[in-house]
Design an enzyme around this catalytic site. Structure first.
Site, PDB file in Angstrom:
ATOM      1  N   ASP A  25       5.497 -81.346 -48.649  1.00 14.81           N
ATOM      2  CA  ASP A  25       6.217 -81.090 -49.898  1.00 14.81           C
ATOM      3  C   ASP A  25       6.905 -82.361 -50.366  1.00 14.81           C
ATOM      4  OD1 ASP A  25       7.206 -78.851 -51.793  1.00 14.81           O
ATOM      5  OD2 ASP A  25       9.006 -79.996 -51.327  1.00 14.81           O
ATOM      6  N   HIS A 159      14.142 -76.603 -52.879  1.00 17.29           N
ATOM      7  CA  HIS A 159      14.021 -77.900 -53.548  1.00 17.29           C
ATOM      8  C   HIS A 159      14.548 -79.058 -52.704  1.00 17.29           C
ATOM      9  CE1 HIS A 159      12.555 -75.822 -57.014  1.00 17.29           C
ATOM     10  NE2 HIS A 159      13.666 -75.117 -57.122  1.00 17.29           N
TER      11      HIS A 159
END
Length: 943
Positions: A25, A159
């Site tokens: 990610d 996030h």
């Protein structure tokens, strides 16, 4: 021998996944891998359910972050100041990942930032978004956090790259466990279908297939029945001629205190407004009358028309059709209101829901694509999704699926829409298993059939090909009938969509023409083969020409728009241009016509040849050549798509219909050009096919009048001769609602002063009431700028801000707002209706501006031109109806109390403002200053 326990099967297959996978990610400063920067990387190597290693780093982008990115990720410029640059970490990252498969959520986004820097060019990729959309085809959302919650995976900090990589890994393992419970023959079929196509879940199905084979899974499972025959419906409608009028007083008595409804429903309240509506509906049905009914919030209008409708249908053997605008109301009627009525009245009613053909999967078309195999990733995903869904008893109805735009286009080619789908075809080829056939069969035996507005008039416009014959119609949410029908009868196409249809036919790879040739080579003698080769070659040549001319056409359209804006860049809101008579006199329009003339002939020829090819394939199918039937179906689907494109473009460019609106649109993002057509008026259609042809038409809504009159809705729906009834809300708005009109705020035309005043006023109001506020806007841009200004002061006060432009679904925003003790919800157009938050959670409704339509919108502008005084006769009434819908969000029960604040001084300063106020229920109304607003609000709410 295979261990029969599901958990053992999962464990065995997971443990056989010996190859490690890297969950990966990124956090970035934006969405463009060419221009934006990586600011954090996280990677987790795992094998089965065992984590082997992890790696992460912050990355200095070399420039400040925007406030949005800092707020989203929690990463600050100070945190990045001492972090390494991207070039310093690539070698270590490459060494960590090696040639292992890369797992990510929307993995192509993350890998694209690495591929532009030379990494991960050849690694296999696995996308949990694709896998989730297949394994959970009915899920409302596929964000990583939503999936983690649904799969009971602990959610780490969102996030942040390493946390998201861990969450992605855990989500993947849960989805993989679910995949291993899928029947083996489906896993095998999906794995084999995807062998030649790159798609996000291909590696996973391959892995599951191999693991299960190695574990001793057998291939001898019986074939699955994905479609099931319809149950024979009970009961028949036997029309009474002439019909027997209803006993209006007897039906009204069912609503009185001590009546059947009062005995069944605990806490039942007698509402005189509801009884008035019941009487009017019963009279209209009995006397073949037409009726407009406005029934305010809390009236109980659904029951007020359902009870007379069922009595009429069962007493006279006459079908009653009920049309709604929203799926929520359809579900409420069929799953709650109608079952409740059956229990309360002690009667057995038959009800069915019928949707447009495009909402039902056609087994014949589905099996054709399944047999031929997918030609593109979108088709692969849809096929896999449908196989999993149908095997789990999916109904075959589109509403159960979450399909993004690309997949929706594939669905449209597999749906029961088109001239080759009919009841006879269903009976012959699908043996009664077609989802549309089953819904239609149920509808034909039902007392009441529930449809939606778009289907109602689309069915009429196409010759009553969907809804069974009926003479009695009730239209709920009638204020939406015009917009829903407009949308249903509209056309839109982009260059990429035209090229996709053409490429699917004759492009390289697994195009339809190649599949037809492969069939011919394996099945036909030399003479027939030569004929097919010649036909396929001619079609392919014309497809090549069509693709070239399509690009030329859209180039000419782009040039037309560019010259209209005199070469300046596309604005924030894109560019829209109506195609009207003056447009056709422009020199640039001649180039558009010339480009279409070049494309027109080969496209028409292609359509004719596809029709001929499909007939020839039918002949081969009748001769026993099995794949020919599937290819014939595919050829007809392609011909239908091209024929619609041809017809619409030909009308727009060469033969415009005076009853249609045409326009060209260019988006600001990606500068994507699209062509549009929509009907100018739907009133004539309603007049001809409903008011003039049906025995009784009843239209109802909570908002049908403007300033107490039905005049506007009468004109829009051509309802000149209908009777009318307006019953107010049973709620005491004068006691429950303070209407506060701010009288010293600058008008919206003074943009900056107005915006500063709005922000200050909202901030003080929301702080004083501790949230509990819904703020309605008329544009996304206005909402965003206001939310940006208020987010920090509200956060400091512990007030949660939910904003529609955040990308979160409408449902999730509403649920978050309801569950938060201190919250503000900001919404635009869709939040002016359908928000139902009873109690103190919604105590303040703020309306930023009066909801006028954008006057330059092609549909609005065209319809306004049909009036002598367009602003007074069209623009203002439209805005009043929406204003009333917004007002109705506040008071939802008798015990609710709240304040409506209008931050638009035009309601006081303009002549038309009085009409807005007079259209509302009688409230306690006060026109006062912005400064006094917080005090007035708290005083009202604390009484």
């Amino acid at each position: 021998m295979v261990d029969p326990r599901p958990e053992a099967r999962c464990y065995n297959a997971l443990s056989m996944s010996l190859k490690p996978i890297v969950a990966f990610d990124l956090e970035t400063s934006g969405l463009d891998p060419e221009r934006d920067s990586v600011i954090e990387i996280g990677a987790v190597r795992f094998r089965g359910d065992r984590i082997e290693d992890e790696w992460s780093t912050l990355v200095n982008p070399g420039h400040p972050l925007t406030p949005f990115i800092t707020e989203l990720t929690g990463i600050t410029d100070e945190m990045l100041a001492t972090a390494p640059r991207i070039t310093a970490v690539l070698s270590e990252l490459e060494s960590f990942v090696g040639d292992d498969p890369i797992l990510g959520h929307n993995v192509s986004f993350d890998t694209s930032f690495m591929q532009v820097r030379g990494l991960f060019q050849y690694n296999a990729t696995i996308d949990t978004f694709d896998l989730a959309s297949i394994m959970r085809p009915s899920a409302g959302r596929y964000s990583l956090q939503s999936l983690a919650t649904a799969l009971h995976v602990p959610v780490r900090e969102a996030h942040r790259a390493l946390d998201d990589a861990h969450t992605t890994r855990a989500v993947f393992l849960r989805l993989y466990e679910e995949l291993l419970q899928v029947p083996f023959q489906l896993i095998e079929e999906i794995a084999r279908m995807g062998e030649e196509i790159e798609w996000g879940a291909g590696w996973v199905f391959d892995q599951a297939y191999r693991s299960l084979l190695e574990g001793g899974e057998t291939r001898s499972s019986p074939p699955l029945e994905l479609f099931h025959a319809a149950e024979p419906p009970s009961g028949e409608l036997n029309p009474v001629d002439p019909p027997t009028p209803l006993d209006v007083e007897e039906i009204a008595a069912e609503f009185e205190p001590g009546g059947l409804l009062a005995k069944h429903f605990p806490g039942y309240e007698n509402r005189p407004q509801q009884v008035s509506m019941v009487r009017a509906v019963a009279h209209a049905l009995s006397e073949s009358g037409h009726l407009l009914v406005e029934a305010g919030t809390g009236t109980g209008k659904s029951m007020a028309y359902l009870v007379p409708a069922f009595h009429w249908a069962s007493q006279n053997g006459q079908r009653v059709v009920i049309s709604t605008n929203t799926l929520n109301l359809q579900d409420q009627l069929i799953h709650k209101d109608i079952p409740d009525l059956q229990l309360a009245l002690g009667m057995e009613f038959q009800a069915g829901v019928l949707k447009g053909r495009a909402n039902y999967l056609c087994p014949r078309r589905f099996n054709a694509l399944r047999s031929l195999g997918p030609r593109q990733p979108e088709e692969m995903r849809v096929l896999a999704k449908l196989l999993i869904w149908l095997a789990a008893d999916g109904s075959g109805e589109r509403s159960e699926l979450n399909l993004p735009p690309g997949e929706a286009a594939v669905w449209s080619r597999l749906s029961a829409e088109g001239e080759d789908c009919s009841m006879e075809t269903c009976a012959t080829h699908a043996g009664g298993t077609c989802p549309y056939y089953k819904a239609r069969l149920q509808a034909e035996h039902a007392h009441v059939v529930i449809v939606n507005h778009a289907l109602l008039l689309a069915d009429i416009a196409t010759g009553n090909r969907v809804v069974p014959e009926y003479e009695y119609l009730i239209v709920d949410e009638a204020h939406h009938l015009e917009s829903a029908t407009t949308n249903g009868l509209s056309f839109r196409v982009t260059e990429s969509e035209v090229l996709r249809v053409l490429r699917d036919l004759g492009g390289t790879g697994r195009g339809l023409m190649r599949q037809i040739l492969d069939l011919a080579r394996g099945s036909l003698p030399a003479g027939d083969l030569a004929e097919v080769q010649s036909s396929v070659g001619a079609v392919t040549d014309r497809i090549t020409l069509c693709m070239e001319h399509s690009q030329a056409l859209f180039t000419a359209l782009n040039l037309l728009l560019e010259n209209q804006r005199e070469g300046s860049p596309v604005g924030t809101y894109g560019q829209t241009m109506r195609v009207i008579p003056s447009t056709r006199t422009l020199p640039d329009w001649e180039k558009v016509e010339a480009a279409w003339e070049e494309m027109r002939a080969p496209l028409a020829s292609t359509i004719e040849m596809l029709a001929s090819l499909s007939d020839s394939l039918d002949t081969l199918a009748e001769a026993g050549i099995e794949p020919a039937e599937n290819l014939a179906v595919a050829a007809r689907i392609a011909r239908r798509s091209l024929d619609e494109i041809f017809t619409q473009l030909d009308q727009m460019i060469f033969e415009p219909d005076s009853g249609m609106i045409y326009w060209i649109e260019l988006t600001s993002v990606g500068e994507r050009l699209s062509l549009h057509a929509a009907p100018l008026e739907i009133g004539p259609l309603v007049e001809r096919y409903l008011w003039h042809e049906k025995e009784s038409v009843i239209m109802t809504s909570a908002t049908m009048t403007t300033a107490g009159e039905f005049d506007y809705i009468r004109r829009r729906l051509a309802a000149a001769d209908a009777d009318e009834l307006a019953v107010g809300s049973p709620f005491d708005h004068e006691t429950s609602t303070l209407l506060y009109l701010v009288n010293d705020i600058p008008e919206p035309v003074q943009r900056q002063p107005y915006q500063r005043a709005l922000e200050a006023g909202l901030r003080q109001l929301v702080l004083a009431t501790e949230g509990r506020t819904l703020v309605l806007f008329t544009s996304n841009a206005h909402l965003r700028s206001t939310a940006n200004a208020l987010s920090e002061p509200l956060a400091r006060a512990g007030i949660q801000l939910y904003e529609q432009t955040s990308g979160v679904s409408r449902h999730a925003l509403l649920e978050g707002f309801k569950s938060s003790q201190k919250a503000v919800l900001m919404g635009t157009r869709s939040f002016w209706e359908g928000v139902d938050v009873p109690g103190e959670a919604l105590s303040v409704l703020a309306i930023a501006k009066l909801p006028f339509d954008v006057p330059s919108d092609p549909i609005i502008a065209s319809r306004a031109e049909t009036y002598e005084r367009p602003f007074d006769e069209y623009t203002v009434p439209e805005a009043i109806l929406r204003f009333r819908q917004g007002f109705g969000r506040l008071i939802r029960t008798r015990s609710d109390r709240g304040i409506v604040v209008v931050f638009d001084r035009r309601i006081l300063s303009k002549n038309y403002g009085r009409a807005f106020i007079e259209s509302l229920p009688r409230c306690t109304t006060r026109a006062a200053s912005l400064a006094d607003l917080p005090r007035a609000a708290t005083r009202w709410l604390n009484i």
